[in-house]
Enzyme design. Structure first.
Site: not given
Ligand code: RIB
Length: 305
Positions: A248-251
């Site tokens: 989730a760092a990219g998110d």
């Molecule tokens: O970017 C991380 C996410 O990628 C995770 O939470 C996983 O669910 C995938 O979708």
């Protein structure tokens, strides 16, 4: 109407930690197995919300216990979810592996996320028209995502595309995107070019610009990010932190970038803010549990120059 609309995935992450990833055909002993809520769409939406952005989430959940857990999460976070649909396929799940360095490998089973089709898209057309920025990833159906990009562009709505998991995209689509945020491997896949050195990353990022994408922000992990725009190339260094889990760092980077841009921050300043959010995310386990708040990011930036 929310300023930022995330149209994207919900995924329940089954996270196994291990010292080292298994080779093909190898079995390794892990150290823990935990379940976290995640999915690139949900992670990006909650990042925007925790950073104070005005956001609505659009997507598809299963009509099951995991779907109800996600709905409760959105309600608890105060996120509008009127256009989060339900279907008879299960809410998506993922197998996530994390090694001792906090690096991850992820396999997502799309399930409900791929039930969001053109019928649902027609129902949210007015939402797209009325928002200022649409954030997209590639965990939903590709044909539907491309049509969202076409419509958002036609309505004059800005588009931030996080091209993950990466697939090759036609120039017709790339030319409609305002901000694209690949990591190095996604950039290689998008462009068909090597991205092992900084020089190669610059060449590949410039290729996306020549395809018509307005701004390319390449995330480089702990090293920071590279911004390629018509004005030129700028490298924005990252923060040195100890890494627990990079999921989730990219998110969170994308969510923070969107918030900063919508606040009118200049591009490089927005990327600095996004780097800080990403640096905090890698210090905690799990996807959604690792997404920090505005107060935490602001204080981190103050304490780390
Ligand atoms: O970017 C991380 C996410 O990628 C995770 O939470 C996983 O669910 C995938 O979708």
């Amino acid at each position: 109407m929310a300023k930022i609309t995330v149209i994207g995935s919900f995924v329940v992450d089954n996270v196994a930690k291990m010292d080292k990833f298994p080779q093909t055909g190898e079995t390794v002993l892990g150290t823990s197995l935990e379940i976290f809520l995640g999915g690139k769409g949900a992670n990006q939406c909650i990042s925007v919300s925790r950073l104070g952005g005005d956001v609505e989430m659009i997507g598809m959940l299963g009509n099951d216990e995991n779907g109800r857990i996600f709905r409760k999460l959105l309600a608890d976070e105060g996120i509008a979810a009127t256009h989060v649909f339900s279907c008879n396929r299960p809410t998506a799940v993922a197998h996530v592996q994390i090694n001792a360095e906090g690096q991850n490998r992820i396999c997502v089973i799309a399930s409900a996320n791929h039930e969001f089709g053109f019928e649902e898209l027609d129902q949210i057309d007015g939402i797209i028209k009325a928002t200022e920025l649409v954030i997209l990833q590639l965990e939903m159906r590709l044909d539907v995502t491309k049509e969202i990009i076409r419509r958002a562009h036609e309505y004059g709505v800005k588009i931030l595309l996080n091209p993950a998991p990466a697939v090759k995209l036609e120039n017709e689509i790339l030319s409609l995107v305002d901000y694209i945020t690949p990591n190095e491997s996604e950039l290689a896949l998008l462009t068909g070019l090597p991205t092992e050195t900084d020089e190669q990353v610059i060449i590949a990022a410039n290729k996306l610009l020549t395809c018509g994408t307005k701004t390319v922000v390449v995330t480089l992990g702990g090293r920071g990010a590279l911004v390629a725009a018509r004005e030129g190339i700028t490298f924005i260094p990252g923060y040195r932190v100890s890494v627990v889990d990079t999921v989730a760092a990219g998110d969170s980077f994308n969510g923070a970038l969107a918030v900063a841009l919508m606040e009118g921050k200049e591009l490089c300043e927005a990327v600095r803010f996004a780097n800080a959010m990403g640096a905090l995310t890698v210090q905690k386990s799990g996807a959604i549990p690792s997404l920090h708040t505005r107060v935490q990011v602001d204080s981190f930036m103050q304490n780390n120059g």
